[in-house]
Design an enzyme around this catalytic site. Structure first.
Site, PDB file in Angstrom:
ATOM      1  N   GLU A 175       8.441  50.411  -1.803  1.00 40.33           N
ATOM      2  CA  GLU A 175       8.389  51.342  -2.933  1.00 40.33           C
ATOM      3  C   GLU A 175       6.993  51.921  -3.132  1.00 40.33           C
ATOM      4  OE1 GLU A 175      12.060  49.705  -5.701  1.00 40.33           O
ATOM      5  OE2 GLU A 175      10.011  49.366  -6.353  1.00 40.33           O
TER       6      GLU A 175
ATOM      7  N   GLU B 157      -3.141  55.063  -6.990  1.00 41.18           N
ATOM      8  CA  GLU B 157      -2.649  53.678  -6.960  1.00 41.18           C
ATOM      9  C   GLU B 157      -1.246  53.732  -6.373  1.00 41.18           C
ATOM     10  OE1 GLU B 157      -0.357  50.961  -7.347  1.00 41.18           O
ATOM     11  OE2 GLU B 157      -0.279  51.319  -9.503  1.00 41.18           O
TER      12      GLU B 157
END
Length: 248
Positions: free
Chosen positions: A25, A16
């Site tokens: 990010e 993920e």
């Protein structure tokens, strides 16, 4: 990930890695390192594909809360604060939920990623130029970005989409004036699982990335021409310098 040692190749990599705006990010670069070092030939990466979208949006409620509030503060006219309020309210992008009613046009496909072949260098700079037509009469308050990831299928293309019956067919073209794909409602596929953070889907913790900009006036059936450009900040590979500029 760069420091991990594994003695054998693997069949599947599951991660993920998605960040806000897909790449902000995000940890995709670490997934790429793991893929190149340990994934067997023909191995599987999940999610397998990702697509980043952007569309101009109107957000009158947020505008009213941030700007019009100063016109009457508990009965006191503080409109002298309006210039500063506009500067501060539209200075920084934010992460919040944008509803489908806020979106002014079909979404533009900014970047498609095939996790089995993408390189770190390919992600160093993402640029897209596009023109889209507004589908309603409304003020322009900025641009929203969101993403889809798919598990086992292909990234979204114009051939994977179908028009919404609620939108006039004259506005349902798949290709913008400059050849950029525009996203419509995704056609259902029994073989592909899709996680979407689109405004019309159920909210997720990623919400939508909203780059606000102050554009005075109301727009109706006009062409928005803009340029999107993002690149990693120096000494901070997970953060991006994002530029969205309207073209006269």
């Amino acid at each position: 990930m760069q420091e991990v040692e594994i003695d054998e190749e693997v069949d599947v990599i599951i991660s993920e890695w998605m960040g806000y705006m897909l790449l902000y990010e995000s940890m995709l670069s670490s997934v790429i390192v793991a893929r190149d070092r340990w994934l067997k030939s023909g191995g599987l990466i999940l999610p397998s594909h990702a697509t980043l979208y952007m569309a101009p949006v109107t957000h009158p409620e947020r505008y009213s809360e941030s700007i019009d509030f100063w016109r009457n503060v508990y009965g006191i006219d503080m409109s002298a604060m309006l210039p500063l309020a506009k500067q501060c309210a539209f200075e920084e992008p934010c992460i919040e939920t944008i509803t489908a009613e806020n979106v002014l046009t079909w979404a533009i496909v900014i970047k498609q990623i095939d996790c089995s072949t993408v390189t770190v260098q390919e992600l160093e700079s993402v640029t897209a130029n596009f023109s889209v037509s507004s589908m309603m009469k409304a003020s322009l308050h900025g641009f929203a970005l969101w993403f889809d990831v798919s598990f086992g299928g292909n990234a979204t293309t114009s051939s994977d989409t179908q028009s919404e019956s609620s939108i006039d067919s004259s506005l349902s073209g798949d290709i913008g004036g400059n050849g950029v794909h525009q996203r419509k409602k995704r056609a259902k596929s029994p073989s592909t699982l899709v996680l979407s953070t689109a405004p019309e889907e159920a909210p997720t913790h990623w919400a939508q990335f909203w780059g606000a900009m102050l554009c005075e006036g109301v727009y109706h059936a006009v062409i928005f021409s803009a340029c999107y450009c993002s690149q990693p900040l120096e000494h901070h590979s997970e953060a991006f310098d994002l530029i969205i500029s309207l073209v006269p």
